[in-house]
Design an enzyme around this catalytic site. Structure first.
Site, PDB file in Angstrom:
ATOM      1  N   ASP A  18       0.656  -1.417   0.098  1.00 25.78           N
ATOM      2  CA  ASP A  18       0.169   0.337  -0.111  1.00 25.78           C
ATOM      3  C   ASP A  18       0.567   0.942  -0.106  1.00 25.78           C
ATOM      4  O   ASP A  18       0.378   2.303   1.195  1.00 25.78           O
ATOM      5  CB  ASP A  18      -1.049   0.145   1.354  1.00 25.78           C
ATOM      6  CG  ASP A  18      -2.026  -1.366   1.521  1.00 25.78           C
ATOM      7  OD1 ASP A  18      -2.258  -2.113  -0.040  1.00 25.78           O
ATOM      8  OD2 ASP A  18      -2.502  -1.039   2.598  1.00 25.78           O
ATOM      9  N   LYS A  83      -7.466  -3.615  -3.145  1.00 22.28           N
ATOM     10  CA  LYS A  83      -8.152  -4.114  -1.749  1.00 22.28           C
ATOM     11  C   LYS A  83      -9.368  -3.485  -0.897  1.00 22.28           C
ATOM     12  O   LYS A  83      -8.568  -2.183  -0.833  1.00 22.28           O
ATOM     13  CB  LYS A  83      -6.967  -5.088  -0.683  1.00 22.28           C
ATOM     14  CG  LYS A  83      -6.002  -4.289  -0.503  1.00 22.28           C
ATOM     15  CD  LYS A  83      -5.436  -5.460   0.524  1.00 22.28           C
ATOM     16  CE  LYS A  83      -3.879  -4.508   1.031  1.00 22.28           C
ATOM     17  NZ  LYS A  83      -4.321  -4.175   2.162  1.00 22.28           N
ATOM     18  N   CYS A 119      -2.432  -2.733   7.826  1.00 24.55           N
ATOM     19  CA  CYS A 119      -1.959  -3.358   7.061  1.00 24.55           C
ATOM     20  C   CYS A 119      -0.674  -4.660   7.218  1.00 24.55           C
ATOM     21  O   CYS A 119      -0.677  -5.809   7.036  1.00 24.55           O
ATOM     22  CB  CYS A 119      -1.893  -3.174   5.814  1.00 24.55           C
ATOM     23  SG  CYS A 119      -3.520  -1.865   5.400  1.00 24.55           S
TER      24      CYS A 119
END
Length: 206
Positions: A18, A83, A119
């Site tokens: 990310d 996602k 994450c």
């Protein structure tokens, strides 16, 4: 968990979590993550290491940062997906990974990205729970609040992950100065030594 703490890297895979445009101005010392990640991506190409890349809600938070995009091509890039899950271990990526419980060889997952306590943490825990080993790169992970990094890294160590440095994993993967990719990878280390030093000066304080 003893295996994950004591076994040397033998089946590496790189996870880029990310690193997106909208996070540039929010994440603690974001610019220092870029050379670490670029170095690992370039090494992954030389070493043909399977690489998995995600973005979180790309439509709202932007694509992977422009500096990394040139490195996201080649057969070793196994996934580059968007996602909504916080963990990178989406159904799509999960299907691509070996299954240790069914006799597959565990991977040595090398992870960089953001945020450390969300994450990165959830990805690490999911990989560990599936029987893989995880190496969280201390000079390659950050959060909005710097204090979250130390809390998360302590939890991940307790869970069985290894917290280490980008340079450490690169030379561990090489293993021998006679390795065919030694010149290329050691050149990457040499070329980025100042950026690595600057990143470690900030991120190793956990």
């Amino acid at each position: 968990m003893a295996l994950s703490r004591t076994t040397r890297i033998r089946n590496p895979a790189l996870f880029i979590c990310d690193l997106q445009e909208k996070f540039r101005d929010a994440i603690y010392e974001f610019p220092k993550l870029i050379p670490t990640t670029s170095k690992l991506l370039l090494a992954a190409r030389h070493l043909t290491i399977p690489t998995y890349v995600t973005t979180q809600n790309r439509a709202r938070l932007g694509d992977t940062i422009a500096e990394l995009k040139p490195h996201l091509t080649g057969a070793h890039i196994k996934a580059d997906i968007d996602k909504t899950l916080f963990s990178m271990i989406t159904p799509e990526i999960d299907t691509l990974l070996p299954k240790p419980a069914a006799g597959g060889e565990p991977i040595d997952a090398i992870i960089v990205g953001i945020e450390t306590h969300i994450c990165v943490t959830q990805t690490t825990l999911d990989l560990l729970s599936r029987g893989h080993r995880v190496y969280v790169i201390v000079d390659g992970v950050s959060s909005v609040n710097p204090e979250e990094r130390g809390i998360a890294l302590a939890r991940l160590r307790d869970a069985g992950a290894i917290v280490t440095s980008s340079e450490g994993v690169l030379f561990e993967m090489l293993g021998d100065a006679k390795h065919g990719a030694f010149k290329a990878v050691s050149g990457l280390v040499k070329d980025s030594k100042e950026e690595t030093k600057a990143a470690l000066e900030v991120f190793s304080k956990i």
